[in-house]
Design a protein around this motif. Structure first.
Motif, PDB file in Angstrom:
ATOM      1  N   PRO A   1      71.984  53.622  35.070  1.00 48.85           N
ATOM      2  CA  PRO A   1      72.581  52.703  36.064  1.00 48.85           C
ATOM      3  C   PRO A   1      71.629  51.585  36.488  1.00 48.85           C
ATOM      4  N   LEU A   2      70.344  51.908  36.699  1.00 46.18           N
ATOM      5  CA  LEU A   2      69.361  50.890  37.086  1.00 46.18           C
ATOM      6  C   LEU A   2      69.139  49.892  35.951  1.00 46.18           C
ATOM      7  N   LEU A   3      69.107  50.393  34.738  1.00 45.92           N
ATOM      8  CA  LEU A   3      68.909  49.524  33.581  1.00 45.92           C
ATOM      9  C   LEU A   3      70.100  48.590  33.370  1.00 45.92           C
ATOM     10  N   ILE A   4      71.307  49.106  33.573  1.00 45.47           N
ATOM     11  CA  ILE A   4      72.509  48.271  33.441  1.00 45.47           C
ATOM     12  C   ILE A   4      72.457  47.124  34.442  1.00 45.47           C
ATOM     13  N   ASP A   5      72.132  47.437  35.685  1.00 48.74           N
ATOM     14  CA  ASP A   5      72.052  46.409  36.730  1.00 48.74           C
ATOM     15  C   ASP A   5      70.970  45.387  36.400  1.00 48.74           C
ATOM     16  N   TYR A   6      69.840  45.859  35.939  1.00 46.30           N
ATOM     17  CA  TYR A   6      68.720  44.976  35.608  1.00 46.30           C
ATOM     18  C   TYR A   6      69.076  44.045  34.450  1.00 46.30           C
ATOM     19  N   PHE A   7      69.659  44.607  33.385  1.00 39.72           N
ATOM     20  CA  PHE A   7      70.012  43.788  32.225  1.00 39.72           C
ATOM     21  C   PHE A   7      71.111  42.784  32.562  1.00 39.72           C
TER      22      PHE A   7
ATOM     23  N   MET B   1      58.972  47.939  33.036  1.00 39.76           N
ATOM     24  CA  MET B   1      59.540  49.282  32.969  1.00 39.76           C
ATOM     25  C   MET B   1      60.489  49.499  34.149  1.00 39.76           C
ATOM     26  N   ILE B   2      61.735  49.755  33.838  1.00 41.85           N
ATOM     27  CA  ILE B   2      62.763  49.960  34.862  1.00 41.85           C
ATOM     28  C   ILE B   2      63.159  51.427  34.865  1.00 41.85           C
ATOM     29  N   GLY B   3      63.299  51.984  36.063  1.00 38.48           N
ATOM     30  CA  GLY B   3      63.745  53.365  36.173  1.00 38.48           C
ATOM     31  C   GLY B   3      62.947  54.153  37.189  1.00 38.48           C
TER      32      GLY B   3
END
Length: 382
Positions: A317-323, A138-140
């Motif tokens: 933004p966090l999800l974009i970086d993670y993916f 879980m990211i965020g």
């Protein structure tokens, strides 16, 4: 290959070190349990030979300490006073093998070979699990996702059944796995079943197993998912799509902790924690007669609602970086920076496919976009 010899007899320590050193192994020695535990905590050993009869802390205590700390090493117990009961006790506590003194060199070398294979399999399994599951979390930092994390932290250590609700692609399966990994059943099996993907005529066989000859294509006995998950966790995804007859059998298992395979009247006891998930409104399904109300109440001891991506756009933004980093790790595509305008445009979009859709869009932009993803790239390829 690194080996540790734990024995209070200097002659045995030195002899084994010399012999195994000649065989090409890197060997350390310890004269007592306390010293050995300090060495194990500060270094990694593939195989550990541990004497049982030692002054102060004996070998059984050393074994208990090492097992409680979760070491990966294969521990081989050695003793000049061994008997069957002692050997069985050591194996039950987690020892890889038990060897009696006087030590036979061929037996030791064979044991090291077998232990090495075991350690390699453990490491390989860990790497595979990390590859399969390590990239799924879980990211965020939004309030909505933190509420889910807090709920998981409170519930995981219990055996309470959990119903996870939320739209498709929102990450319900990640919540289920997190519940398992933080539970006391983490080392036991975790079995997933997508109830929507299995034809209704096969769901009972998949869940409860069948005996040979139970139906036309049952050419051999089959163990179902409940039995496979015994001692661990069974995740029933899309539970709202399960047939009423299968629901009745699931209810019985939850009530009695017993099941019977299709084609058999023999009861099999199972100890399974059930976590279910659905994107449907189960109360509406109950009103339509599509879902059993008594099963709903059995499953929904705890209800965790997973928010849609539109409810947590500040996490984008966090999800974009993670993916981006995940796509690079999986396929070798270089991670690309997203301009602030591109990120803002993605935050303004309505994500009906939720996290899954966002991940696909990030991958598409990484493949087709410029070296730095621009607002124009988003307009062109969204």
């Amino acid at each position: 290959m690194k080996i540790l010899i734990i024995d209070d007899e200097r002659f045995i320590r030195n002899s084994l070190k010399e012999i195994l050193g000649d065989e090409g192994y890197d060997v350390d020695t310890a004269e007592d349990g306390k010293t050995a535990l300090e060495m194990v905590s500060s270094g990694r050993y593939d195989v550990i030979f541990c004497d049982i009869k030692m002054p102060g802390m004996d070998g059984i205590e050393v074994l208990d300490k090492m097992m409680s700390e979760g070491i990966d090493s294969a521990v081989v117990m050695i003793s000049g006073h061994g008997d069957i009961d002692t050997a069985v006790e050591c194996i039950k506590k987690g020892a890889f093998d038990f060897i009696q003194k006087p030590l036979d060199l061929n037996r030791i070398l064979i044991t090291i070979k077998n232990a090495t294979e075991k350690v390699s399999l453990v490491k390989e399994t860990r790497m595979l699990k990390k590859k399969v599951y390590g990239g799924k979390k879980m990211i965020g930092e939004s309030k909505a996702i933190n509420m889910v994390r807090d709920m998981v932290a409170k519930v995981a250590a219990t055996d309470a059944r959990v119903l996870i609700t939320g739209p498709n692609g929102s990450g319900k399966e990640l919540v289920a796995r997190s519940l398992h990994e933080q539970s006391n059943r983490a080392s036991a099996p975790y079995v997933e079943v997508n109830c929507a993907a299995i034809p209704s005529e096969l769901i009972e066989s998949e869940l409860f197993g069948h005996e040979k000859g139970a139906f036309t294509s049952a050419i051999k006995q089959h163990k179902g998912k409940f039995e496979s998950a015994d001692g661990g966790t069974l995740f029933l995804d899309e539970i709202g799509d399960m047939s009423l007859s299968a629901q009745a059998k699931v209810l019985r298992v939850l009530q009695e902790k017993k099941l019977s395979r299709v084609g058999s009247d023999k009861d099999i006891e199972v100890d399974v924690r059930v976590i279910a998930a659905t994107n449907k409104d189960l109360m509406a399904e109950i009103a339509k007669g599509n879902f059993r109300e008594d099963l709903y109440h059995r499953l929904s001891v705890i209800v965790i609602k997973v928010p849609s991506l539109d409810e947590r756009k500040e996490d984008i933004p966090l999800l974009i970086d993670y993916f981006s980093k995940q796509i690079f790790a999986e396929g070798g595509l270089p991670p690309k920076a997203f301009s602030s305008e591109a990120v803002a445009a993605l935050q303004q979009k309505s994500w009906t496919g939720n996290i899954r859709e966002l991940r696909n869009v990030v991958e598409r932009l990484t493949i087709l976009g410029d070296d730095s993803i621009t607002l124009q790239n988003v307009k062109d390829y969204l």
